[in-house]
Design a protein around this motif. Structure first.
Motif, short mmCIF file in Angstrom:
data_model
loop_
_atom_site.label_atom_id
_atom_site.label_comp_id
_atom_site.label_asym_id
_atom_site.label_seq_id
_atom_site.Cartn_x
_atom_site.Cartn_y
_atom_site.Cartn_z
N TYR A 187 0.89 -1.45 0.28
CA TYR A 187 0.14 0.12 0.33
C TYR A 187 1.44 1.43 -0.35
N GLY A 188 0.48 2.24 -1.21
CA GLY A 188 1.29 3.59 -1.06
C GLY A 188 2.48 3.50 -1.99
N THR A 189 2.79 1.91 -2.53
CA THR A 189 3.49 2.01 -3.87
C THR A 189 3.05 2.71 -4.29
N LYS A 190 3.87 2.76 -5.93
CA LYS A 190 3.30 2.94 -7.45
C LYS A 190 2.96 1.68 -7.81
N ARG A 191 3.23 0.75 -7.78
CA ARG A 191 2.88 -0.79 -8.10
C ARG A 191 1.87 -0.69 -7.35
N TYR A 192 0.96 -1.07 -6.16
CA TYR A 192 0.06 -1.05 -5.81
C TYR A 192 -0.68 -0.33 -6.29
N ALA A 193 -1.25 1.32 -6.66
CA ALA A 193 -0.99 2.60 -7.23
C ALA A 193 -2.35 1.17 -8.86
N LEU A 194 -0.96 1.13 -9.40
CA LEU A 194 -0.62 -0.13 -11.04
C LEU A 194 -1.59 -0.40 -11.20
N GLU A 195 -2.08 -2.07 -9.56
CA GLU A 195 -2.63 -3.04 -10.14
C GLU A 195 -4.42 -2.20 -9.56
N GLU A 196 -4.38 -1.68 -8.59
CA GLU A 196 -5.77 -0.33 -8.14
C GLU A 196 -6.33 -0.02 -9.65
N LEU A 197 -5.61 0.98 -10.58
CA LEU A 197 -5.78 1.33 -11.35
C LEU A 197 -6.39 0.25 -12.77
N ILE A 198 -5.43 -0.56 -12.77
CA ILE A 198 -6.08 -2.06 -13.28
C ILE A 198 -7.25 -2.83 -13.40
N ALA A 199 -7.44 -2.92 -11.47
CA ALA A 199 -8.78 -3.66 -11.19
C ALA A 199 -10.23 -2.20 -11.15
N GLU A 200 -9.70 -1.14 -11.16
CA GLU A 200 -10.59 -0.14 -11.57
C GLU A 200 -11.37 -0.51 -13.33
N LEU A 201 -9.86 -0.32 -14.05
CA LEU A 201 -10.35 -0.30 -15.49
C LEU A 201 -11.14 -1.87 -15.71
N CYS A 202 -10.29 -2.52 -15.14
CA CYS A 202 -11.54 -4.09 -15.38
C CYS A 202 -12.72 -4.08 -14.74
N ALA A 203 -12.91 -3.15 -13.96
CA ALA A 203 -14.65 -3.40 -13.54
C ALA A 203 -15.35 -2.67 -13.92
N ALA A 204 -14.76 -1.47 -14.56
CA ALA A 204 -15.28 -0.84 -16.11
C ALA A 204 -15.89 -1.09 -17.02
N PHE A 205 -14.51 -2.22 -17.32
CA PHE A 205 -15.19 -3.09 -18.88
C PHE A 205 -16.60 -4.54 -18.42
#
Length: 320
Positions: A235-253
């Motif tokens: 939590y708080g790392t760039k890798r974590y934030a990128l994975e959150e972005l992937i999951a957000e987009l996945c949920a939207a799609f």
């Protein structure tokens, strides 16, 4: 033009395109608008939540092209998520109205230059592929004049609301992922490979439960036994934030393909997403590509007749 100059020009054009796409999404996030949330909200006629697709090939767009086309439709008030090239419009007996502005989408791929093929043939070493981006210009069917074929001009009927919940539940069961309902927070535990989501009654609207479930399943898709993404970020790392972005987009799609209006789950992540995008102009393309793969993986467990739109193509567009 020399080969060196040609390669340099191609590289500069590729970097410029990365910047164009990234800067557009940064501007939207800075303005407080998340490009993958209710992208059709300002359409002239309330368009159904659907994935954008090409009207002549019926091929759904994938990756960052989904974000580009959603954003364009929202900004310009298009009532449809169906797109085509200038030439394709002519082939179906229509044409693009004079003065209309097209939308640039991209095809990302890699190729091995001739010199590299020769070198590897002579040395036996592994060839090094070179990445490239190719631009395509597409137009929305709202920008066409002339009669469109009936099957193109008529919008698909909306998904029945009472079909959404059973479809998501069937998807959850079909994935075989350990999915637990309970507690007061939603998360995916990579070490034990299970998803936990609070009961639907804990959510103000059922849609939010479905979206949250698909977000966490998006994380679970990255497990080594599935799509094998790097899930090791703290939590708080760039890798974590990128994975959150992937999951957000996945949920939207996924939501869009199932006829569910996607909403943003973690608005507080916008700052970390902005930081990633400002530092790396390729991050959004990578995240969107991984999200398309994750969504395609999950939607593969849904009976085809239950989808509001075709499943998301993993491959990039070969022909707009």
């Amino acid at each position: 033009m020399s080969k060196h100059h040609s390669r340099t020009h191609a590289r500069e054009d590729r970097l410029s395109l990365y910047d164009e796409i990234t800067n557009k999404i940064i501007a939207e996030l800075e303005a407080g608008h998340v490009p993958w949330v209710q992208p059709w909200e300002n359409a002239a006629e309330k368009a159904l939540p659907v994935m954008p697709k090409n009207v002549t090939t019926n091929r759904p767009y994938s990756g960052v092209n989904v974000l580009i086309l959603w954003s364009t439709a929202r900004e310009r008030g298009f009532s449809s998520q169906r797109w085509l090239t200038y030439r394709q419009a002519l082939t179906i007996g229509s044409h693009i109205r004079k003065g209309e502005r097209g939308t640039t989408i991209v095809h990302a791929d890699r190729f091995v230059p001739r010199d590299e093929r020769i070198r590897t043939y002579e040395t036996g070493e592994e060839a090094q592929a070179v990445p490239f981006l190719k631009r395509f210009t597409v137009f929305n069917v709202d920008q066409c004049d002339g009669a469109l074929p009936t099957e193109i001009a008529t919008a698909a009927p909306p998904q029945r609301p009472d079909m959404i919940e059973p479809t998501v539940e069937a998807l959850i069961k079909a994935t075989g992922i350990d999915f637990r309902i309970g507690g007061n927070r939603a998360f995916y535990a990579p070490s034990d490979d299970y998803v936990q989501v609070p009961p639907p009654a804990a959510y103000f609207e059922p849609i939010n439960w479905h979206r949250t479930a698909l977000h966490e399943l998006g994380h679970a898709s990255g497990h080594p036994s599935r799509l094998n993404r790097d899930l090791g970020g703290c939590y708080g790392t760039k890798r974590y934030a990128l994975e959150e972005l992937i999951a957000e987009l996945c949920a939207a799609f996924c939501c869009t393909s199932l006829g569910i209006v996607p909403t943003v789950r973690h608005a507080d992540y916008i700052g970390s997403w902005l930081e990633i995008l400002r530092e790396d102009n390729r991050a959004i393309l990578r995240a969107a590509s991984q999200a398309s793969k994750a969504a395609d993986f999950l939607l593969g467990f849904v009976p085809k007749q239950s989808l509001a739109a075709p499943t998301i193509a993993v491959r990039a567009e070969q022909e707009a």
